[in-house]
Design a protein around this motif. Structure first.
Motif, PDB file in Angstrom:
ATOM      1  N   GLN A 104       0.850  -1.184   0.000  1.00  0.00           N
ATOM      2  CA  GLN A 104       0.000   0.000   0.000  1.00  0.00           C
ATOM      3  C   GLN A 104       0.895   1.246   0.000  1.00  0.00           C
ATOM      4  OE1 GLN A 104      -3.303   0.120  -0.079  1.00  0.00           O
ATOM      5  NE2 GLN A 104      -3.947  -1.958   0.428  1.00  0.00           N
ATOM      6  N   ILE A 105       0.509   2.249  -0.801  1.00  0.00           N
ATOM      7  CA  ILE A 105       1.240   3.514  -0.864  1.00  0.00           C
ATOM      8  C   ILE A 105       0.242   4.644  -0.597  1.00  0.00           C
ATOM      9  CG2 ILE A 105       2.605   5.075  -2.304  1.00  0.00           C
ATOM     10  CD1 ILE A 105       3.528   2.621  -3.896  1.00  0.00           C
ATOM     11  N   VAL A 106       0.526   5.449   0.433  1.00  0.00           N
ATOM     12  CA  VAL A 106      -0.364   6.542   0.815  1.00  0.00           C
ATOM     13  C   VAL A 106       0.354   7.862   0.557  1.00  0.00           C
ATOM     14  CG1 VAL A 106      -1.731   7.579   2.660  1.00  0.00           C
ATOM     15  CG2 VAL A 106      -1.408   5.096   2.592  1.00  0.00           C
ATOM     16  N   ILE A 107      -0.283   8.740  -0.237  1.00  0.00           N
ATOM     17  CA  ILE A 107       0.265  10.067  -0.547  1.00  0.00           C
ATOM     18  C   ILE A 107      -0.464  11.088   0.324  1.00  0.00           C
ATOM     19  CG2 ILE A 107       0.877  11.676  -2.369  1.00  0.00           C
ATOM     20  CD1 ILE A 107       1.909   8.821  -2.795  1.00  0.00           C
ATOM     21  N   THR A 108       0.285  11.899   1.072  1.00  0.00           N
ATOM     22  CA  THR A 108      -0.322  12.878   1.976  1.00  0.00           C
ATOM     23  C   THR A 108       0.244  14.260   1.705  1.00  0.00           C
ATOM     24  OG1 THR A 108      -0.467  11.158   3.675  1.00  0.00           O
ATOM     25  CG2 THR A 108      -0.859  13.424   4.368  1.00  0.00           C
ATOM     26  N   GLY A 109      -0.651  15.241   1.558  1.00  0.00           N
ATOM     27  CA  GLY A 109      -0.226  16.626   1.354  1.00  0.00           C
ATOM     28  C   GLY A 109      -0.283  17.428   2.645  1.00  0.00           C
ATOM     29  N   HIS A 110       0.675  18.344   2.810  1.00  0.00           N
ATOM     30  CA  HIS A 110       0.745  19.221   3.986  1.00  0.00           C
ATOM     31  C   HIS A 110       1.077  20.651   3.527  1.00  0.00           C
ATOM     32  CE1 HIS A 110       0.904  15.815   6.882  1.00  0.00           C
ATOM     33  NE2 HIS A 110       1.569  15.211   5.900  1.00  0.00           N
ATOM     34  N   THR A 111       0.616  21.635   4.294  1.00  0.00           N
ATOM     35  CA  THR A 111       0.935  23.035   4.000  1.00  0.00           C
ATOM     36  C   THR A 111       1.405  23.727   5.277  1.00  0.00           C
ATOM     37  OG1 THR A 111      -1.268  23.916   4.531  1.00  0.00           O
ATOM     38  CG2 THR A 111      -0.950  23.047   2.303  1.00  0.00           C
ATOM     39  N   ASP A 112       1.792  25.004   5.136  1.00  0.00           N
ATOM     40  CA  ASP A 112       2.056  25.813   6.324  1.00  0.00           C
ATOM     41  C   ASP A 112       0.729  26.422   6.791  1.00  0.00           C
ATOM     42  OD1 ASP A 112       1.468  27.964   4.668  1.00  0.00           O
ATOM     43  OD2 ASP A 112       3.572  28.338   4.200  1.00  0.00           O
ATOM     44  N   ASN A 113       0.794  27.386   7.745  1.00  0.00           N
ATOM     45  CA  ASN A 113      -0.447  27.949   8.291  1.00  0.00           C
ATOM     46  C   ASN A 113      -0.818  29.300   7.705  1.00  0.00           C
ATOM     47  OD1 ASN A 113       1.541  29.507   9.463  1.00  0.00           O
ATOM     48  ND2 ASN A 113       0.617  29.489  11.517  1.00  0.00           N
ATOM     49  N   LEU A 114      -0.127  29.757   6.665  1.00  0.00           N
ATOM     50  CA  LEU A 114      -0.510  31.009   6.034  1.00  0.00           C
ATOM     51  C   LEU A 114      -1.848  30.830   5.322  1.00  0.00           C
ATOM     52  CD1 LEU A 114       2.907  32.238   4.560  1.00  0.00           C
ATOM     53  CD2 LEU A 114       1.791  32.916   6.697  1.00  0.00           C
ATOM     54  N   PRO A 115      -2.772  31.772   5.485  1.00  0.00           N
ATOM     55  CA  PRO A 115      -4.119  31.611   4.911  1.00  0.00           C
ATOM     56  C   PRO A 115      -4.063  31.423   3.399  1.00  0.00           C
ATOM     57  CG  PRO A 115      -4.085  33.407   6.487  1.00  0.00           C
ATOM     58  CD  PRO A 115      -2.651  33.020   6.265  1.00  0.00           C
ATOM     59  N   MET A 116      -4.877  30.521   2.920  1.00  0.00           N
ATOM     60  CA  MET A 116      -4.973  30.256   1.489  1.00  0.00           C
ATOM     61  C   MET A 116      -6.367  30.662   1.028  1.00  0.00           C
ATOM     62  SD  MET A 116      -4.006  29.251  -1.450  1.00  0.00           S
ATOM     63  CE  MET A 116      -2.364  28.863  -0.860  1.00  0.00           C
ATOM     64  N   ASN A 117      -6.415  31.649   0.149  1.00  0.00           N
ATOM     65  CA  ASN A 117      -7.714  32.103  -0.345  1.00  0.00           C
ATOM     66  C   ASN A 117      -7.519  32.728  -1.719  1.00  0.00           C
ATOM     67  OD1 ASN A 117     -10.364  32.780  -0.618  1.00  0.00           O
ATOM     68  ND2 ASN A 117     -10.359  34.437   0.898  1.00  0.00           N
ATOM     69  N   ASN A 118      -7.444  31.872  -2.722  1.00  0.00           N
ATOM     70  CA  ASN A 118      -7.319  32.368  -4.082  1.00  0.00           C
ATOM     71  C   ASN A 118      -8.460  31.819  -4.928  1.00  0.00           C
ATOM     72  OD1 ASN A 118      -6.624  29.706  -4.716  1.00  0.00           O
ATOM     73  ND2 ASN A 118      -4.412  30.129  -4.638  1.00  0.00           N
ATOM     74  N   ALA A 119      -8.402  32.097  -6.223  1.00  0.00           N
ATOM     75  CA  ALA A 119      -9.504  31.696  -7.100  1.00  0.00           C
ATOM     76  C   ALA A 119      -9.632  30.179  -7.206  1.00  0.00           C
ATOM     77  CB  ALA A 119      -9.291  32.312  -8.478  1.00  0.00           C
ATOM     78  N   GLU A 120      -8.540  29.460  -6.946  1.00  0.00           N
ATOM     79  CA  GLU A 120      -8.544  28.007  -7.123  1.00  0.00           C
ATOM     80  C   GLU A 120      -8.849  27.255  -5.835  1.00  0.00           C
ATOM     81  OE1 GLU A 120      -5.752  24.640  -9.358  1.00  0.00           O
ATOM     82  OE2 GLU A 120      -4.998  26.665  -8.990  1.00  0.00           O
ATOM     83  N   PHE A 121      -8.278  27.714  -4.702  1.00  0.00           N
ATOM     84  CA  PHE A 121      -8.452  27.016  -3.428  1.00  0.00           C
ATOM     85  C   PHE A 121      -8.877  28.012  -2.350  1.00  0.00           C
ATOM     86  CE2 PHE A 121      -5.016  24.839  -5.750  1.00  0.00           C
ATOM     87  CZ  PHE A 121      -5.640  23.617  -5.958  1.00  0.00           C
ATOM     88  N   SER A 122      -9.825  27.600  -1.554  1.00  0.00           N
ATOM     89  CA  SER A 122     -10.308  28.464  -0.486  1.00  0.00           C
ATOM     90  C   SER A 122      -9.663  28.163   0.860  1.00  0.00           C
ATOM     91  CB  SER A 122     -11.833  28.316  -0.355  1.00  0.00           C
ATOM     92  OG  SER A 122     -12.176  26.964  -0.017  1.00  0.00           O
ATOM     93  N   SER A 123      -8.869  27.076   0.939  1.00  0.00           N
ATOM     94  CA  SER A 123      -8.227  26.720   2.209  1.00  0.00           C
ATOM     95  C   SER A 123      -6.975  25.901   1.952  1.00  0.00           C
ATOM     96  CB  SER A 123      -9.196  25.907   3.093  1.00  0.00           C
ATOM     97  OG  SER A 123      -9.425  24.622   2.526  1.00  0.00           O
ATOM     98  N   ASN A 124      -6.103  25.879   2.945  1.00  0.00           N
ATOM     99  CA  ASN A 124      -4.907  25.040   2.876  1.00  0.00           C
ATOM    100  C   ASN A 124      -5.274  23.555   2.785  1.00  0.00           C
ATOM    101  OD1 ASN A 124      -2.775  26.947   2.956  1.00  0.00           O
ATOM    102  ND2 ASN A 124      -3.154  27.280   5.136  1.00  0.00           N
TER     103      ASN A 124
END
Length: 253
Positions: free
Chosen positions: A165-185
């Motif tokens: 089994q292979i699990v891919i996990t994404g992580h971000t920092d805590n800076l707010p994300m609010n652009n036309a494509e994504f509304s959250s981290n």
């Protein structure tokens, strides 16, 4: 006159020899002890047979506990056997994961990617951490075109003789994300994991049923978010290579 006759009569009976019987028994026991010590010093079939014969002769023959030519087999509880098999399987799998880690580390060293990649064996499996800067532009979830070849190489390194089994996990920092494509981290981290998974799915050597993706956003940091260096470490994609999948579909622990 009568006293002298009485004394003479007592002397005529001779010395009391009743002590010879316990003395003979003691010698017999000592002989048996020496035979046991002699045989136990290096037991083999010949000595064991010799010891059995001597004991039967000493104790007037007959079959006794010493007649048995081999020790009784003590049954091993089934639970103990199962535990030993599980431990052996776990150790063997850890060695196999170590070999996979060596291949990945060699690729990282050859391509001088030590600052962007890290591998580590954990209780859950082999964890490969990839800094987001080498795969994605800030606030974007599409892989950079110049690093598409790198992703393809990683896909080839994730092909194993036995399925994992292979699990891919994404992580971000805590800076707010609010652009036309994504509304959250959270959304950004999920889409980065999914897009990386799509690269792996293009390999016909990897079963898609073994792949999964998830995103944690900013909620699983590995460094403080109050510095640029810490935020850079938190922006990452993790590839977890899990223990072997058995033929019945269960996971080997």
């Amino acid at each position: 006159m009568s006293k002298r006759r009485k004394k003479k009569s007592h002397d005529e009976h001779g010395v009391d020899e009743s002590w010879l019987l316990p003395y003979a028994d003691l010698l017999t026991l000592l002989l048996a002890l020496f035979i046991v010590l002699f045989a136990s010093s290096s037991i083999d079939e010949a000595k064991f047979t010799q010891m059995t014969t001597v004991f039967n002769e000493i104790f007037d023959g007959g079959k006794g506990v010493m007649e048995q030519s081999a020790p009784t087999t003590v049954p091993v509880p089934k639970d103990s056997v199962d535990v030993n098999e599980e431990n052996n399987s776990y150790l063997e799998d850890q060695r196999s994961l170590g070999e996979i880690q060596d291949r990945l580390d060699n690729y990282i060293a050859v391509h001088e990617l030590e600052n962007q990649f890290e591998t580590k064996l954990t209780d859950e499996g082999l964890l490969v951490t990839i800094r987001d800067s080498i795969l994605f532009s800030p606030g974007k979830a599409d892989l950079k075109p110049e690093y598409r070849g790198l992703a393809d190489d990683i896909a080839e390194l994730l092909v194993f003789d036995r399925p994992r089994q292979i699990v891919i996990t994404g992580h971000t920092d805590n800076l707010p994300m609010n652009n036309a494509e994504f509304s959250s981290n959270w959304e950004l981290s999920v889409m980065r994991a999914v897009n990386f998974l799509k690269i792996l799915m293009e390999s016909d050597k990897i079963d898609p049923l073994l792949l999964s993706a998830k995103g944690y956003g900013e909620y699983h940091p590995i460094a403080p978010n109050d510095t640029a260096e810490g935020r850079s470490k938190n922006r990452r994609v993790e590839v977890l290579i899990q223990p072997l999948v058995l033929e019945d579909g269960s996971v080997a622990n």
